[in-house]
Design a protein around this motif. Structure first.
Motif, short mmCIF file in Angstrom:
data_model
loop_
_atom_site.label_atom_id
_atom_site.label_comp_id
_atom_site.label_asym_id
_atom_site.label_seq_id
_atom_site.Cartn_x
_atom_site.Cartn_y
_atom_site.Cartn_z
N GLN A 43 0.92 -1.31 -0.04
CA GLN A 43 0.11 0.03 0.01
C GLN A 43 0.92 1.32 -0.05
O GLN A 43 0.51 2.37 -0.50
CB GLN A 43 -0.95 -0.10 1.13
CG GLN A 43 -2.37 -0.92 1.04
CD GLN A 43 -3.26 -0.57 2.04
OE1 GLN A 43 -3.02 -0.34 3.23
NE2 GLN A 43 -4.44 -0.82 1.62
N ASP A 68 -9.91 13.40 -2.28
CA ASP A 68 -10.09 12.32 -1.32
C ASP A 68 -8.84 11.37 -1.05
O ASP A 68 -8.77 10.96 0.09
CB ASP A 68 -11.23 11.42 -2.02
CG ASP A 68 -12.48 12.11 -1.67
OD1 ASP A 68 -12.72 12.94 -0.90
OD2 ASP A 68 -13.80 11.47 -2.32
N ALA A 69 -8.16 11.16 -2.02
CA ALA A 69 -7.13 10.22 -1.86
C ALA A 69 -6.12 10.90 -0.78
O ALA A 69 -5.59 10.28 0.29
CB ALA A 69 -6.14 9.82 -3.16
N TYR A 104 -7.49 10.60 2.59
CA TYR A 104 -7.89 9.26 3.00
C TYR A 104 -6.46 8.87 3.72
O TYR A 104 -6.33 8.15 4.69
CB TYR A 104 -8.25 8.42 2.01
CG TYR A 104 -8.01 6.88 2.16
CD1 TYR A 104 -9.10 6.31 3.11
CD2 TYR A 104 -6.98 6.01 2.09
CE1 TYR A 104 -9.00 4.89 3.42
CE2 TYR A 104 -6.77 4.90 2.10
CZ TYR A 104 -7.94 4.07 2.99
OH TYR A 104 -7.76 2.88 3.12
N HIS A 105 -5.16 9.28 3.09
CA HIS A 105 -4.05 8.78 3.54
C HIS A 105 -3.51 9.79 4.50
O HIS A 105 -2.25 9.32 4.95
CB HIS A 105 -2.84 8.78 2.23
CG HIS A 105 -3.28 7.77 1.38
ND1 HIS A 105 -3.10 6.30 1.67
CD2 HIS A 105 -3.71 7.50 0.19
CE1 HIS A 105 -3.57 5.41 0.60
NE2 HIS A 105 -3.89 6.38 -0.15
N LEU A 151 -1.17 12.46 -5.29
CA LEU A 151 -0.49 11.89 -4.00
C LEU A 151 1.27 12.00 -4.25
O LEU A 151 2.01 11.21 -3.70
CB LEU A 151 -0.68 10.46 -4.16
CG LEU A 151 -2.10 9.84 -3.57
CD1 LEU A 151 -2.45 8.63 -3.86
CD2 LEU A 151 -2.21 10.34 -2.07
#
Lengths: 226, 213
Positions: free
Chosen positions: A83, A110-111, A114-115, A163
């Motif tokens: 991951q 969102d990503a 989320y992280h 990211l």
């Protein structure tokens, strides 16, 4: 080196798709992978993005192994590490795969949220600056279905960049675009390559020559007899 | 009309029971169907096969038989439920299975690339299920949910087998008492009238979920 793939093999039942494939992609390099349909380009990309499990060989991203050969087999990194590595690789899908129930801005932020990469405010700022750079800032509150093919692709590129991956992959980025959008995507990819390694799959030769710092024909690296 | 008004108080009592069963089953079964669907689609084979077997039983046997099993059958192995408990349990078990299958269909109709995009973005399976697949699956499944909710409304009359006083049972009592079939016609009309707000309400939700394509 950003990506080192060695001796990668992958088969689906009796069909050997990849056989002892070696490929490296360096930082700030745009490697274009070319070849006819069904020759294993997408499979190679999917193995790199951890969407397929290889049968043998190794994939190393930024010095960390996603999988490596061990005792004639293959050993994948544990789930947590996989991951973690996943965040180093971005993928822009051929049909973009934006989430249709989310606005473009939500698709982007969102990503990282989320992280827990950044606060919501920071994520929005970064997303907005990327959207401005890609000239779709005015679409940030729209749902994907309201965007044209070229705009969707730029949104997908922006999402993949959120990211801050060290390798960004493109699967057939020009397949559904008109000439003007192809040119735009080409310059975006060149711009992105200043900060990351880029791997592009295409069978558009003109596009490949235009953007690639290195063009690799899959038949030259794939030893399968198919 | 006078006869209808005379029967109306008992019909209202029956209607309360019918609507109570409808609402409880609809809400709880829907909520239960989420983890059931998740497990049904999971890679944990034991869980997935257990859920498949459960769904097979629930879909393969009549709801009437399931009601009788919960109330009359389970006491043989020392498990006793009241009429209400047995009826609710049977409905929940049955409708959870149907709702889970509807959701599974909704999820499987989503482009597999959506799941792959989630994987590439590093989302966990649970996050992907709850925030990426489920919202899209719900939108795809709403027409089936509307159908199933209307079926549920009519199925509630099956609890009469346990001697519970729902709408149709009141009609049956009235028909026997007054030796006429009219109460059945009245109840039929009541069911038809009930269908309208339910279908409209769910269509409203469908329109609300239609904010994207």
């Amino acid at each position: 080196m950003s990506v080192v793939i060695q001796n990668l093999c992958k088969s689906y039942d009796d069909l050997q798709v990849l056989q002892n494939v070696d490929l490296t992609v360096e930082e700030k390099e745009i490697v274009v992978l070319m070849g006819p349909s069904g020759c294993g380009k997408t499979t190679l990309l999917r193995c790199l993005c951890n969407l397929e499990t290889a049968d043998s060989g190794s994939i190393c991203i930024n010095g960390q192994y996603l999988c490596k050969e061990e005792n004639n087999g293959i050993l994948y990194a544990d789930k947590k590490k996989r991951q973690e590595l996943q965040k180093s690789i971005g993928l822009v899908f051929q049909n973009y795969q934006l989430f249709p129930h989310r606005t473009i801005l939500r698709n982007l932020i969102d990503a990282p949220l989320y992280h827990k990469y950044m606060t919501k405010q920071e994520a929005i700022q970064k997303a907005e600056s990327l959207l401005k750079k890609l000239q779709i800032f005015d679409k940030k509150e729209e749902y994907p279905y309201r965007l044209s093919g070229g705009q969707k692709q730029r949104a997908a590129i922006a999402r993949a960049c959120m990211l801050q991956p060290s390798v960004l992959c493109f699967d057939e980025p020009t397949s559904a675009l008109d000439a003007q959008s192809i040119e735009q995507v080409g310059s975006i990819i060149k711009e992105l390559s200043k900060d990351m390694a880029i791997l592009v799959i295409t069978h558009d030769e003109t596009f490949a020559k235009n953007i690639g710092t290195r063009i690799v024909k899959i038949k030259d690296i794939n030893q399968t007899k198919n | 009309m006078d006869f209808f008004l005379q029967l109306l108080p008992s019909f209202i009592e029956g209607l309360k029971v019918t609507l109570f069963f409808w609402a409880v089953t609809l809400v709880i079964s829907f909520l239960l169907s989420l983890p059931v669907t998740y497990l049904r689609l999971s890679k944990f084979r034991i869980a997935a096969y257990t859920i498949r077997f459960y769904i097979y039983i629930m879909r393969g046997t009549p709801l009437l038989l399931q009601l009788m099993f919960f109330y009359f059958g389970l006491p043989y192995i020392g498990i006793t439920f009241s009429r209400l408990q047995a009826a609710i349990l049977a409905f929940l078990f049955n409708y959870t299975a149907y709702f889970a299958e509807i959701l599974r269909g909704g999820i499987q109709s989503i482009d597999s690339g959506q799941k792959e995009a989630s994987t590439v973005l590093g989302y966990s399976n649970t996050h992907t299920f709850l925030y990426i697949l489920l919202p899209q699956a719900l939108k795809n499944s709403i027409p089936s949910f509307i159908n199933e909710s209307l079926t549920l409304l009519k199925d509630t009359c099956l609890i009469a087998i346990l001697g519970m006083d729902e709408l149709l049972r009141y009609a049956k009592i009235a028909a026997n008492t007054y030796a006429t079939g009219l109460p059945f016609i009245y109840v039929g009309i009541l069911y038809l009238i009930l269908n309208v707000p339910i279908a409209k309400g769910l269509s409203f939700i469908e329109k609300k979920l239609n904010y994207y394509k």
